[in-house]
Design a protein around this motif. Structure first.
Motif, PDB file in Angstrom:
ATOM      1  N   THR A 145       0.828  -1.204   0.000  1.00 45.81           N
ATOM      2  CA  THR A 145       0.000   0.000   0.000  1.00 45.81           C
ATOM      3  C   THR A 145       0.864   1.256   0.000  1.00 45.81           C
ATOM      4  O   THR A 145       1.835   1.360   0.748  1.00 45.81           O
ATOM      5  CB  THR A 145      -0.912   0.021   1.244  1.00 45.81           C
ATOM      6  OG1 THR A 145      -1.727  -1.146   1.236  1.00 45.81           O
ATOM      7  CG2 THR A 145      -1.799   1.246   1.251  1.00 45.81           C
ATOM      8  N   GLY A 146       0.523   2.188  -0.873  1.00 51.54           N
ATOM      9  CA  GLY A 146       1.210   3.471  -0.914  1.00 51.54           C
ATOM     10  C   GLY A 146       2.505   3.498  -1.692  1.00 51.54           C
ATOM     11  O   GLY A 146       3.152   4.543  -1.771  1.00 51.54           O
TER      12      GLY A 146
ATOM     13  N   GLU B 130      -3.059  -1.782  -8.984  1.00 55.55           N
ATOM     14  CA  GLU B 130      -2.275  -2.484  -7.961  1.00 55.55           C
ATOM     15  C   GLU B 130      -2.814  -3.867  -7.648  1.00 55.55           C
ATOM     16  O   GLU B 130      -2.085  -4.717  -7.144  1.00 55.55           O
ATOM     17  CB  GLU B 130      -2.273  -1.671  -6.666  1.00 55.55           C
ATOM     18  CG  GLU B 130      -1.429  -0.422  -6.697  1.00 55.55           C
ATOM     19  CD  GLU B 130      -1.318   0.176  -5.311  1.00 55.55           C
ATOM     20  OE1 GLU B 130      -0.244   0.058  -4.696  1.00 55.55           O
ATOM     21  OE2 GLU B 130      -2.308   0.756  -4.848  1.00 55.55           O
ATOM     22  N   GLY B 131      -4.111  -4.088  -7.874  1.00 58.01           N
ATOM     23  CA  GLY B 131      -4.733  -5.353  -7.499  1.00 58.01           C
ATOM     24  C   GLY B 131      -5.968  -5.091  -6.652  1.00 58.01           C
ATOM     25  O   GLY B 131      -6.628  -4.076  -6.801  1.00 58.01           O
TER      26      GLY B 131
ATOM     27  N   VAL C 194      -7.808  -1.394  -6.845  1.00 57.88           N
ATOM     28  CA  VAL C 194      -6.990  -0.267  -6.388  1.00 57.88           C
ATOM     29  C   VAL C 194      -6.085   0.214  -7.516  1.00 57.88           C
ATOM     30  O   VAL C 194      -5.438  -0.590  -8.197  1.00 57.88           O
ATOM     31  CB  VAL C 194      -6.131  -0.663  -5.165  1.00 57.88           C
ATOM     32  CG1 VAL C 194      -5.446   0.573  -4.580  1.00 57.88           C
ATOM     33  CG2 VAL C 194      -6.978  -1.356  -4.106  1.00 57.88           C
ATOM     34  N   TRP C 195      -6.062   1.546  -7.696  1.00 56.75           N
ATOM     35  CA  TRP C 195      -5.140   2.189  -8.636  1.00 56.75           C
ATOM     36  C   TRP C 195      -4.313   3.216  -7.878  1.00 56.75           C
ATOM     37  O   TRP C 195      -4.769   3.818  -6.908  1.00 56.75           O
ATOM     38  CB  TRP C 195      -5.906   2.899  -9.750  1.00 56.75           C
ATOM     39  CG  TRP C 195      -6.467   2.010 -10.806  1.00 56.75           C
ATOM     40  CD1 TRP C 195      -5.898   1.683 -12.006  1.00 56.75           C
ATOM     41  CD2 TRP C 195      -7.722   1.316 -10.786  1.00 56.75           C
ATOM     42  NE1 TRP C 195      -6.723   0.838 -12.719  1.00 56.75           N
ATOM     43  CE2 TRP C 195      -7.846   0.600 -11.992  1.00 56.75           C
ATOM     44  CE3 TRP C 195      -8.764   1.235  -9.843  1.00 56.75           C
ATOM     45  CZ2 TRP C 195      -8.957  -0.180 -12.297  1.00 56.75           C
ATOM     46  CZ3 TRP C 195      -9.871   0.457 -10.129  1.00 56.75           C
ATOM     47  CH2 TRP C 195      -9.956  -0.238 -11.349  1.00 56.75           C
ATOM     48  N   ILE C 196      -3.078   3.452  -8.336  1.00 54.88           N
ATOM     49  CA  ILE C 196      -2.182   4.390  -7.666  1.00 54.88           C
ATOM     50  C   ILE C 196      -1.480   5.256  -8.693  1.00 54.88           C
ATOM     51  O   ILE C 196      -1.230   4.825  -9.829  1.00 54.88           O
ATOM     52  CB  ILE C 196      -1.153   3.634  -6.791  1.00 54.88           C
ATOM     53  CG1 ILE C 196      -0.380   4.611  -5.897  1.00 54.88           C
ATOM     54  CG2 ILE C 196      -0.194   2.816  -7.654  1.00 54.88           C
ATOM     55  CD1 ILE C 196       0.480   3.922  -4.850  1.00 54.88           C
TER      56      ILE C 196
ATOM     57  N   SER D 126       3.365  13.743  -4.629  1.00 51.58           N
ATOM     58  CA  SER D 126       2.305  13.242  -3.759  1.00 51.58           C
ATOM     59  C   SER D 126       1.744  11.971  -4.376  1.00 51.58           C
ATOM     60  O   SER D 126       1.681  11.834  -5.605  1.00 51.58           O
ATOM     61  CB  SER D 126       1.188  14.286  -3.592  1.00 51.58           C
ATOM     62  OG  SER D 126       0.659  14.669  -4.855  1.00 51.58           O
ATOM     63  N   THR D 127       1.358  11.020  -3.544  1.00 53.20           N
ATOM     64  CA  THR D 127       0.852   9.730  -3.995  1.00 53.20           C
ATOM     65  C   THR D 127      -0.657   9.678  -3.797  1.00 53.20           C
ATOM     66  O   THR D 127      -1.167  10.035  -2.733  1.00 53.20           O
ATOM     67  CB  THR D 127       1.522   8.581  -3.210  1.00 53.20           C
ATOM     68  OG1 THR D 127       2.944   8.667  -3.386  1.00 53.20           O
ATOM     69  CG2 THR D 127       1.048   7.229  -3.730  1.00 53.20           C
ATOM     70  N   TRP D 128      -1.371   9.208  -4.846  1.00 54.23           N
ATOM     71  CA  TRP D 128      -2.827   9.136  -4.835  1.00 54.23           C
ATOM     72  C   TRP D 128      -3.254   7.697  -5.072  1.00 54.23           C
ATOM     73  O   TRP D 128      -2.861   7.080  -6.061  1.00 54.23           O
ATOM     74  CB  TRP D 128      -3.411  10.026  -5.935  1.00 54.23           C
ATOM     75  CG  TRP D 128      -3.025  11.467  -5.819  1.00 54.23           C
ATOM     76  CD1 TRP D 128      -1.776  12.000  -5.971  1.00 54.23           C
ATOM     77  CD2 TRP D 128      -3.892  12.557  -5.495  1.00 54.23           C
ATOM     78  NE1 TRP D 128      -1.807  13.358  -5.774  1.00 54.23           N
ATOM     79  CE2 TRP D 128      -3.094  13.728  -5.490  1.00 54.23           C
ATOM     80  CE3 TRP D 128      -5.255  12.657  -5.249  1.00 54.23           C
ATOM     81  CZ2 TRP D 128      -3.620  14.989  -5.223  1.00 54.23           C
ATOM     82  CZ3 TRP D 128      -5.790  13.908  -4.984  1.00 54.23           C
ATOM     83  CH2 TRP D 128      -4.979  15.056  -4.970  1.00 54.23           C
ATOM     84  N   GLU D 129      -4.044   7.177  -4.150  1.00 57.94           N
ATOM     85  CA  GLU D 129      -4.499   5.787  -4.234  1.00 57.94           C
ATOM     86  C   GLU D 129      -6.024   5.782  -4.224  1.00 57.94           C
ATOM     87  O   GLU D 129      -6.651   6.271  -3.288  1.00 57.94           O
ATOM     88  CB  GLU D 129      -3.951   4.994  -3.044  1.00 57.94           C
ATOM     89  CG  GLU D 129      -3.419   3.633  -3.422  1.00 57.94           C
ATOM     90  CD  GLU D 129      -2.658   2.984  -2.272  1.00 57.94           C
ATOM     91  OE1 GLU D 129      -2.078   1.907  -2.517  1.00 57.94           O
ATOM     92  OE2 GLU D 129      -2.632   3.516  -1.153  1.00 57.94           O
ATOM     93  N   TRP D 130      -6.638   5.206  -5.276  1.00 58.51           N
ATOM     94  CA  TRP D 130      -8.097   5.154  -5.393  1.00 58.51           C
ATOM     95  C   TRP D 130      -8.590   3.723  -5.266  1.00 58.51           C
ATOM     96  O   TRP D 130      -8.035   2.813  -5.884  1.00 58.51           O
ATOM     97  CB  TRP D 130      -8.537   5.717  -6.741  1.00 58.51           C
ATOM     98  CG  TRP D 130      -8.680   7.201  -6.759  1.00 58.51           C
ATOM     99  CD1 TRP D 130      -7.765   8.119  -7.211  1.00 58.51           C
ATOM    100  CD2 TRP D 130      -9.798   7.964  -6.290  1.00 58.51           C
ATOM    101  NE1 TRP D 130      -8.242   9.392  -7.043  1.00 58.51           N
ATOM    102  CE2 TRP D 130      -9.491   9.335  -6.487  1.00 58.51           C
ATOM    103  CE3 TRP D 130     -11.026   7.620  -5.724  1.00 58.51           C
ATOM    104  CZ2 TRP D 130     -10.376  10.357  -6.144  1.00 58.51           C
ATOM    105  CZ3 TRP D 130     -11.905   8.638  -5.377  1.00 58.51           C
ATOM    106  CH2 TRP D 130     -11.574   9.989  -5.590  1.00 58.51           C
TER     107      TRP D 130
END
Length: 330
Positions: A54-55, A179-180, A191-193, A207-211
């Motif tokens: 994650t992240g 990401e899976g 999940v997409w990043i 900056s990191t964005w995770e949806w």
């Protein structure tokens, strides 16, 4: 005679040889790998163990699933977690009508409009923001701020436009990688990043964005099948303690009712005009099937008729559309 060997436990691998580089040169290598805590049972490995943590964003990774495309209109409630604070905001977005509304409890500079719950309606056709006290009904009209989350500067800082739906979710100018799947809020989610360097302003550090989006088997039980999907969470990490979690609830991509953007409290009766027109024919079955669609169609027709060249009549200027038959109202 058949002999069955017992499971073998590798403890070391020695790999050596010569590799050919991209420029054609050869390079010798000699690698030693030590194994420990080896589990040979397949049930001991979970799909999540094989995914990027994650992240973590890998810029050269290959995207294996397209990011969902948002619709031009939607509304939802968001819970924002930042440090030890939690705030909530309800948002309405209609790109076709150039309108955005959000309901919130004011904090910081927003308290200049009062400390009671507020509604802001942004009319991008005129560049005016209407700030309405939800309990007292007080209304303040002010230019739309160029720093709002729904705003993009048009040609210069003094002219703004509404964000597109992709810009609203920060899907523009960024390459998202799939990401899976993970479980968040008890919901199986895709999940997409991505990583950006334009938040909160151009030239900022990465900056990191995770949806997170609910998987199809979750949405197939819904009566209203969303084309965009159901966003569940967004995690924004900009470093230096700037870590935000946006939990999204009640997401609905059906067009918000035009009456959701009611600003009638901002005008008294002397500033209003009533008018009517008559359409010949019998449209009872067509209209009664969906009164909201009928009103929206009438609204769009009035906007088109009242707009000249690049000057568009604001949809907020048209309110309380009613329909009547010549004999019976409906």
């Amino acid at each position: 005679m058949n002999a069955k060997l017992s499971d073998q436990i590798p403890v070391r691998a020695h790999v050596f040889g010569t590799a050919v580089m991209k420029n054609g040169q050869k390079r010798k290598f000699d690698h030693m790998y030590e194994f420990s805590y080896l589990n040979l049972q397949p049930q001991g490995v979970h799909l999540y163990d094989l995914q990027t943590p994650t992240g973590v964003y890998c810029p050269r990774a290959k995207n294996t699933k397209a990011l969902p495309t948002p619709s031009s209109a939607f509304h939802f409630t968001s819970e924002i977690i930042y440090g030890q604070s939690i705030s909530r905001i309800k948002e309405y977005f209609d790109f076709d009508l150039n309108l955005v509304r959000y309901d919130y409890d004011p904090i910081g500079p927003e308290k200049k409009f009062g400390s009671l719950p507020l509604t802001q309606v942004h009319d991008f056709s005129t560049g005016v923001a209407y700030v309405i006290d939800q309990l007292r009904g007080n209304c303040t009209a002010t230019p739309i701020s160029g720093t709002g989350f729904d705003v993009r500067n048009a040609n210069d800082p003094s002219h703004v436009r509404i964000r597109t739906s992709k810009e609203f979710f920060y899907f523009d100018k960024a390459s998202y990688m799939y990401e899976g799947r993970r479980v968040v809020r008890g919901i199986n989610s895709d999940v997409w990043i991505s990583q950006r360097n334009d938040w909160p302003a151009p030239g900022s550090s990465n900056s990191t964005w995770e949806w997170y989006f609910a998987t199809p088997n979750y949405t197939e039980m819904l009566l209203q099948k969303p084309s965009f999907g159901i966003p569940v969470r967004m995690v924004l990490d900009a470093g230096l303690g700037q870590h935000y979690i946006y939990n999204i609830y009640d997401y609905d991509e059906r067009r918000p009712s035009i009456w959701s953007y009611d600003i009638s409290n901002c005008f008294n009766y002397t500033e209003r005009k009533d008018f009517s027109f008559k359409l010949p024919g019998n449209f009872r079955k067509l209209v009664s099937g969906d009164m909201e669609i009928f009103r929206y169609g009438v609204l769009k027709a009035i906007i088109a008729a009242g707009s000249v060249n690049k000057l568009q009549l604001s949809s907020l200027r048209i309110y309380n559309i009613k329909g009547f038959y010549s004999t019976t109202s409906f």
